[in-house]
Write a protein that holds these residues in place. Structure first.
Motif, mmCIF file in Angstrom:
data_model
loop_
_atom_site.group_PDB
_atom_site.id
_atom_site.type_symbol
_atom_site.label_atom_id
_atom_site.label_comp_id
_atom_site.label_asym_id
_atom_site.label_seq_id
_atom_site.Cartn_x
_atom_site.Cartn_y
_atom_site.Cartn_z
ATOM 1 N N PHE A 1 -1.385 0.560 8.489
ATOM 2 C CA PHE A 1 -2.267 1.661 8.130
ATOM 3 C C PHE A 1 -2.107 1.989 6.641
ATOM 4 O O PHE A 1 -1.014 1.895 6.083
ATOM 5 C CB PHE A 1 -1.948 2.906 8.966
ATOM 6 C CG PHE A 1 -2.171 2.714 10.441
ATOM 7 C CD1 PHE A 1 -3.403 2.975 11.008
ATOM 8 C CD2 PHE A 1 -1.155 2.244 11.257
ATOM 9 C CE1 PHE A 1 -3.622 2.787 12.365
ATOM 10 C CE2 PHE A 1 -1.352 2.043 12.614
ATOM 11 C CZ PHE A 1 -2.592 2.318 13.159
ATOM 12 N N ALA A 2 -3.222 2.399 6.021
ATOM 13 C CA ALA A 2 -3.202 2.748 4.603
ATOM 14 C C ALA A 2 -4.130 3.922 4.353
ATOM 15 O O ALA A 2 -5.185 4.049 4.992
ATOM 16 C CB ALA A 2 -3.623 1.554 3.748
ATOM 17 N N LEU A 3 -3.725 4.805 3.426
ATOM 18 C CA LEU A 3 -4.541 5.949 3.024
ATOM 19 C C LEU A 3 -5.429 5.510 1.874
ATOM 20 O O LEU A 3 -4.944 5.040 0.849
ATOM 21 C CB LEU A 3 -3.643 7.116 2.617
ATOM 22 C CG LEU A 3 -2.681 7.622 3.698
ATOM 23 C CD1 LEU A 3 -1.707 8.642 3.128
ATOM 24 C CD2 LEU A 3 -3.452 8.222 4.857
ATOM 25 N N LEU B 1 -4.686 -4.915 -2.987
ATOM 26 C CA LEU B 1 -5.466 -5.662 -2.004
ATOM 27 C C LEU B 1 -6.563 -4.714 -1.513
ATOM 28 O O LEU B 1 -6.282 -3.718 -0.853
ATOM 29 C CB LEU B 1 -4.585 -6.124 -0.838
ATOM 30 C CG LEU B 1 -5.282 -6.896 0.284
ATOM 31 C CD1 LEU B 1 -5.888 -8.188 -0.250
ATOM 32 C CD2 LEU B 1 -4.315 -7.192 1.415
ATOM 33 N N VAL B 2 -7.813 -5.010 -1.858
ATOM 34 C CA VAL B 2 -8.923 -4.078 -1.649
ATOM 35 C C VAL B 2 -9.889 -4.628 -0.599
ATOM 36 O O VAL B 2 -10.346 -5.774 -0.725
ATOM 37 C CB VAL B 2 -9.697 -3.842 -2.968
ATOM 38 C CG1 VAL B 2 -10.716 -2.722 -2.791
ATOM 39 C CG2 VAL B 2 -8.738 -3.528 -4.109
ATOM 40 N N THR C 1 -10.566 -0.244 -9.505
ATOM 41 C CA THR C 1 -10.360 0.687 -8.402
ATOM 42 C C THR C 1 -8.879 0.863 -8.085
ATOM 43 O O THR C 1 -8.105 -0.097 -8.117
ATOM 44 C CB THR C 1 -11.100 0.200 -7.140
ATOM 45 O OG1 THR C 1 -10.887 1.161 -6.088
ATOM 46 C CG2 THR C 1 -10.558 -1.139 -6.657
ATOM 47 N N PRO C 2 -8.459 2.089 -7.782
ATOM 48 C CA PRO C 2 -7.063 2.311 -7.386
ATOM 49 C C PRO C 2 -6.829 2.076 -5.891
ATOM 50 O O PRO C 2 -5.704 2.115 -5.419
ATOM 51 C CB PRO C 2 -6.850 3.792 -7.740
ATOM 52 C CG PRO C 2 -8.214 4.405 -7.552
ATOM 53 C CD PRO C 2 -9.213 3.353 -7.958
ATOM 54 N N ALA D 1 -3.444 -14.267 -15.984
ATOM 55 C CA ALA D 1 -4.148 -13.035 -16.349
ATOM 56 C C ALA D 1 -3.135 -11.916 -16.454
ATOM 57 O O ALA D 1 -1.996 -12.027 -15.983
ATOM 58 C CB ALA D 1 -5.214 -12.683 -15.300
ATOM 59 N N ASP D 2 -3.545 -10.826 -17.115
ATOM 60 C CA ASP D 2 -2.654 -9.682 -17.238
ATOM 61 C C ASP D 2 -2.344 -9.080 -15.876
ATOM 62 O O ASP D 2 -1.248 -8.570 -15.644
ATOM 63 C CB ASP D 2 -3.294 -8.605 -18.122
ATOM 64 C CG ASP D 2 -3.339 -9.032 -19.587
ATOM 65 O OD1 ASP D 2 -2.578 -9.948 -19.940
ATOM 66 O OD2 ASP D 2 -4.125 -8.458 -20.354
ATOM 67 N N GLN D 3 -3.318 -9.139 -14.974
ATOM 68 C CA GLN D 3 -3.125 -8.552 -13.655
ATOM 69 C C GLN D 3 -3.968 -9.315 -12.638
ATOM 70 O O GLN D 3 -5.067 -9.771 -12.945
ATOM 71 C CB GLN D 3 -3.519 -7.069 -13.650
ATOM 72 C CG GLN D 3 -3.094 -6.325 -12.391
ATOM 73 C CD GLN D 3 -3.414 -4.838 -12.468
ATOM 74 O OE1 GLN D 3 -4.498 -4.414 -12.097
ATOM 75 N NE2 GLN D 3 -2.464 -4.052 -12.962
ATOM 76 N N VAL D 4 -3.424 -9.458 -11.436
ATOM 77 C CA VAL D 4 -4.135 -10.122 -10.340
ATOM 78 C C VAL D 4 -4.490 -9.075 -9.283
ATOM 79 O O VAL D 4 -3.647 -8.267 -8.887
ATOM 80 C CB VAL D 4 -3.277 -11.237 -9.708
ATOM 81 C CG1 VAL D 4 -4.004 -11.861 -8.506
ATOM 82 C CG2 VAL D 4 -2.930 -12.293 -10.734
ATOM 83 N N VAL D 5 -5.748 -9.078 -8.857
ATOM 84 C CA VAL D 5 -6.218 -8.183 -7.808
ATOM 85 C C VAL D 5 -6.857 -9.029 -6.718
ATOM 86 O O VAL D 5 -7.654 -9.928 -7.014
ATOM 87 C CB VAL D 5 -7.242 -7.150 -8.331
ATOM 88 C CG1 VAL D 5 -7.707 -6.221 -7.209
ATOM 89 C CG2 VAL D 5 -6.634 -6.339 -9.475
#
Length: 368
Positions: free
Chosen positions: A90-92, A128-129, A195-196, A42-46
């Motif tokens: 930790f992530a914002l 990574l969501v 989603t970003p 795929a063009d992008q993996v999420v």
């Protein structure tokens, strides 16, 4: 080739539970069997992480760049955690209109597992969501039950969680309104393509094929730590407290001496050699070294927890380069401001987080 490959991981990050193809418009096209995930392009993996192990808070944080916030988040969020902050990543996750930010915390082992799982499949995820972050914010609590029996919940303040149905019901007893998400499970997963939001920040940002190296360094670090502990125990049985302090003081003084006078190759009488080198510097630079070093040491005495890691004087430039460590970024700023107030031109070469300390490189020069 499809636009996006969405891979869903379990809460430990060690297992793929589902995967699917999503088109550019954000619509779920078809499921990808587990045995075909590695060969699917795929063009992008999420990647979507089952969020049972992800905690999320809305916090008012200092007005600092994201890179600096990443470094101080473990200290700021320590009171929120049941365990040590050093074990957490930790992530914002977004800023609201009032300036408050969503802060996510997840065990570092989960992040490592997720990276290893994807690498084993030959994929590097762009994001990574956490799964509950794919639900929409609304005036009521949004709830979506997945095929695994877990409920994904998004609260009105933007926070959320993933939990078993019985626990979810208990946690939402005080909610003013609970709304079952109108979107299907796959339609919600498809939103990951646009989603970003991502947990891949800080040390995990842009990480692809470094998992093997990271695991090697972790093992080496554990071996080094075990060796250090063994050394400390041996020393405690072989020497008295006073002798240990004396040895440590001499070692620190010698290291500082070598850093300050790198041209001296052999240290025989450190006190006499230091006096000789200082006299040379005084004659060559008119006492500039003594002036700057005195101001540096005086400022160090005004602030607790300041450690001098290294010192070097550039006679040609009349500059004193110092490496210091502080308990926090704020202490570093206070230290620099104090030097500036003493009439010293201070240039910061950079700051970095080393364990619980903040290490800063400073260059000092007289204003005149």
């Amino acid at each position: 080739m499809s636009e996006y490959l969405v891979i869903i991981l379990n809460e430990t990050g060690a297992e793929v539970t589902e995967a699917g193809l999503v088109n550019k418009a954000g619509a779920w096209l078809e499921a990808v069997p587990a045995h075909a995930v590695a060969s699917t392009t795929a063009d992008q993996v999420v990647a979507v992480l089952t969020g049972a192990g992800v905690s999320l808070w809305r916090e008012t944080l200092p007005a600092l760049p994201s890179a600096k916030l990443q470094k101080i988040l473990p200290g700021l969020m320590e009171d929120r955690l049941a365990g040590p902050a050093s074990a957490m990543h930790f992530a914002l996750m977004g800023t609201s209109a009032d300036g408050s930010q969503l802060v996510a915390a997840v065990d570092r082992s989960v992040m490592d597992n997720a990276a290893a799982t994807l690498a084993a499949l030959g994929h590097a995820a762009a994001r990574l969501v956490p799964d509950f972050m794919l639900l929409s914010e609304s005036e009521g609590a949004q709830v979506l039950k997945g095929p695994d029996g877990l409920c994904r919940v998004r609260l009105p303040d933007g926070t959320g969680f993933t939990a078993e149905e019985s626990l979810t019901e208990s946690m939402l007893e005080s909610a003013s309104e609970v709304v079952v998400s109108p979107e299907s499970w796959h339609a919600t997963l498809a939103r990951a393509a646009a989603t970003p939001i991502t947990l891949k920040q800080g040390r995990y940002a842009g990480r692809a094929d470094m998992v093997t190296a990271l695991l090697w360094f972790r093992r080496a670090g554990l071996i080094a730590l075990a060796g250090l502990i063994l050394w400390a125990v041996t020393v405690s049985f072989e020497t008295t407290r006073l002798n240990r302090e004396a040895d440590a003081a001499y070692t620190e003084a010698e290291a500082l001496f070598r850093a300050s006078f790198p041209d001296v190759r052999r240290v025989a009488n450190m006190r006499a050699q230091a006096r000789q080198e200082v006299m040379k510097l005084r004659q060559l630079s008119g006492g500039e070294f003594l002036k700057l070093s005195t101001l540096l040491f005086e400022q160090s005495n005004t602030l607790e927890g300041v450690l001098l890691e290294g010192l070097r004087f550039d006679n040609a430039r009349g500059e004193l380069a110092a490496t210091l460590s502080f308990a926090s970024f704020a202490d570093g700023e206070t230290f620099k401001n104090g030097l500036s107030a003493s009439g010293v031109m201070v240039t910061e070469g950079g700051s970095r987080q080393e364990g619980a300390r903040v290490v800063t490189d400073l260059t000092l020069r007289s204003a005149s």
